[in-house]
Design a protein around this motif. Structure first.
Motif, short mmCIF file in Angstrom:
data_model
loop_
_atom_site.label_atom_id
_atom_site.label_comp_id
_atom_site.label_asym_id
_atom_site.label_seq_id
_atom_site.Cartn_x
_atom_site.Cartn_y
_atom_site.Cartn_z
N ASP A 182 41.00 -5.86 -42.23
CA ASP A 182 41.23 -4.62 -42.98
C ASP A 182 41.84 -3.52 -42.12
OD1 ASP A 182 40.28 -5.74 -45.30
OD2 ASP A 182 38.25 -4.94 -45.06
N LYS A 183 41.53 -3.51 -40.83
CA LYS A 183 42.13 -2.51 -39.93
C LYS A 183 43.60 -2.81 -39.67
CE LYS A 183 38.07 -0.99 -37.35
NZ LYS A 183 37.46 -0.92 -36.01
N PHE A 184 43.95 -4.10 -39.56
CA PHE A 184 45.33 -4.47 -39.26
C PHE A 184 46.20 -4.48 -40.51
CE2 PHE A 184 43.90 -5.45 -35.13
CZ PHE A 184 45.02 -5.53 -34.33
N CYS A 185 45.62 -4.76 -41.64
CA CYS A 185 46.36 -4.84 -42.90
C CYS A 185 45.64 -3.99 -43.96
CB CYS A 185 46.47 -6.28 -43.36
SG CYS A 185 47.29 -7.35 -42.17
N PRO A 186 45.61 -2.68 -43.76
CA PRO A 186 44.80 -1.83 -44.64
C PRO A 186 45.33 -1.66 -46.05
CG PRO A 186 46.10 -0.47 -43.15
CD PRO A 186 46.31 -1.90 -42.74
N THR A 187 46.56 -2.08 -46.31
CA THR A 187 47.16 -1.86 -47.62
C THR A 187 47.17 -3.10 -48.50
OG1 THR A 187 49.37 -2.32 -46.75
CG2 THR A 187 48.63 -0.01 -46.72
N LEU A 188 46.61 -4.21 -48.01
CA LEU A 188 46.63 -5.47 -48.77
C LEU A 188 45.24 -5.96 -49.12
CD1 LEU A 188 49.35 -7.66 -47.00
CD2 LEU A 188 49.58 -6.24 -49.03
N ARG A 189 45.15 -6.59 -50.27
CA ARG A 189 43.92 -7.27 -50.71
C ARG A 189 44.34 -8.64 -51.25
NH1 ARG A 189 42.40 -4.20 -47.88
NH2 ARG A 189 41.20 -2.34 -48.17
N TYR A 190 43.41 -9.56 -51.29
CA TYR A 190 43.69 -10.89 -51.80
C TYR A 190 42.45 -11.46 -52.48
CZ TYR A 190 41.19 -12.22 -47.59
OH TYR A 190 40.24 -12.35 -46.61
N VAL B 229 44.88 -20.48 -57.26
CA VAL B 229 45.69 -19.27 -57.38
C VAL B 229 45.26 -18.33 -56.26
CG1 VAL B 229 46.31 -17.30 -58.82
CG2 VAL B 229 45.89 -19.53 -59.89
N ILE B 230 46.21 -17.98 -55.42
CA ILE B 230 45.96 -17.02 -54.34
C ILE B 230 46.75 -15.76 -54.69
CG2 ILE B 230 46.02 -16.57 -51.87
CD1 ILE B 230 46.35 -19.62 -51.46
N SER B 231 46.04 -14.68 -54.99
CA SER B 231 46.68 -13.44 -55.42
C SER B 231 46.65 -12.40 -54.31
CB SER B 231 45.96 -12.87 -56.64
OG SER B 231 46.00 -13.78 -57.71
N PHE B 232 47.76 -11.69 -54.18
CA PHE B 232 47.87 -10.61 -53.21
C PHE B 232 48.21 -9.32 -53.95
CE2 PHE B 232 48.74 -14.49 -50.93
CZ PHE B 232 47.93 -14.35 -49.81
N HIS B 233 47.53 -8.24 -53.59
CA HIS B 233 47.70 -6.95 -54.24
C HIS B 233 47.84 -5.87 -53.17
CE1 HIS B 233 45.85 -9.13 -57.60
NE2 HIS B 233 44.95 -9.51 -56.72
N GLY B 234 48.47 -4.79 -53.56
CA GLY B 234 48.60 -3.66 -52.66
C GLY B 234 50.03 -3.46 -52.24
N LEU C 198 49.00 -11.99 -42.51
CA LEU C 198 47.82 -12.10 -43.37
C LEU C 198 48.12 -13.00 -44.56
CD1 LEU C 198 44.94 -11.14 -44.26
CD2 LEU C 198 46.15 -9.43 -45.61
N ILE C 199 49.23 -12.77 -45.22
CA ILE C 199 49.58 -13.57 -46.40
C ILE C 199 49.73 -15.03 -46.02
CG2 ILE C 199 51.39 -13.97 -48.12
CD1 ILE C 199 51.77 -10.87 -48.15
N SER C 200 50.45 -15.30 -44.94
CA SER C 200 50.62 -16.68 -44.49
C SER C 200 49.29 -17.31 -44.10
CB SER C 200 51.58 -16.69 -43.30
OG SER C 200 51.75 -17.98 -42.80
N GLY C 201 48.47 -16.55 -43.38
CA GLY C 201 47.17 -17.06 -42.94
C GLY C 201 46.21 -17.32 -44.09
N ILE C 202 46.18 -16.42 -45.06
CA ILE C 202 45.30 -16.60 -46.23
C ILE C 202 45.77 -17.80 -47.05
CG2 ILE C 202 44.57 -15.56 -48.42
CD1 ILE C 202 43.09 -14.56 -45.85
N PHE C 203 47.09 -17.97 -47.17
CA PHE C 203 47.62 -19.14 -47.85
C PHE C 203 47.13 -20.42 -47.17
CE2 PHE C 203 50.74 -22.52 -48.05
CZ PHE C 203 50.85 -22.71 -49.42
N LYS C 204 47.29 -20.49 -45.86
CA LYS C 204 46.86 -21.68 -45.11
C LYS C 204 45.35 -21.89 -45.21
CE LYS C 204 50.68 -21.30 -41.87
NZ LYS C 204 51.08 -20.82 -40.55
N LEU C 205 44.60 -20.80 -45.12
CA LEU C 205 43.14 -20.88 -45.25
C LEU C 205 42.75 -21.45 -46.61
CD1 LEU C 205 40.27 -20.08 -44.16
CD2 LEU C 205 40.60 -17.94 -45.41
N ASP D 245 50.36 -15.75 -56.20
CA ASP D 245 50.61 -14.64 -57.12
C ASP D 245 50.84 -13.35 -56.33
OD1 ASP D 245 50.62 -12.66 -59.04
OD2 ASP D 245 48.66 -13.17 -59.88
N ILE D 246 52.12 -12.94 -56.26
CA ILE D 246 52.45 -11.68 -55.61
C ILE D 246 52.94 -10.66 -56.64
CG2 ILE D 246 52.86 -12.62 -53.31
CD1 ILE D 246 55.88 -12.55 -53.92
#
Length: 145
Positions: free
Chosen positions: A9-17, A34-39, A53-60, A73-74
């Protein structure tokens, strides 16, 4: 050596998933993840951690849930420019991944993949959709082939 405590959250404060899934008929397997990204994706090089973050969350998500297919979902992601976002896009060999775009990112994604002066729309690509149901239908169609 002093270590500083931090968080994503400190490194990517404007994104949520978030993650959502449907189970396969067998009951214990994940059919569609479905992996959704918001912000807001930060512009230019400031967005580099956001792409990570997006790439890492996708892989996770793929590693943890082991789905048959994935819908990224972007559509709720505000994206204007920054080259690193293309790290999450499927290549021509990824028959089990589609991307859902929305008005907040559609034009910028089109220019990212087709160039700044393009008249092409990203949804003219086989892997990008602006309609959730059509994206899911495409994934289901690929399961059957």
């Amino acid at each position: 050596m002093i270590f500083e405590s931090t968080s994503i959250d400190k490194f990517c404060p404007t994104l949520r998933y978030d993650f959502k899934f449907t189970k396969h008929k067998a009951g214990f397997l994940i059919d569609v993840l479905v992996i959704s990204f918001h912000g807001k994706y930060r512009n230019g090089s400031a967005g580099h951690p956001d792409a990570g973050l997006i790439s890492g969350i996708f892989k996770l998500g793929v590693e943890v849930f082991d789905p048959f297919s994935v819908l990224v979902d972007i559509s709720g992601l505000e994206y204007e420019w920054g080259d690193d976002l293309n790290l999450i896009f499927p290549d021509d060999n990824c028959a089990n991944i589609v991307v859902l775009v929305g008005n907040k990112c559609r034009r910028a994604i089109s220019t990212l993949l087709f160039g700044l002066d393009t008249d092409k729309d990203i949804v003219d690509n086989d892997y990008f959709f602006d309609d959730f149901d059509k994206a899911i239908s495409k994934l289901n169609e690929r399961h059957l082939s």
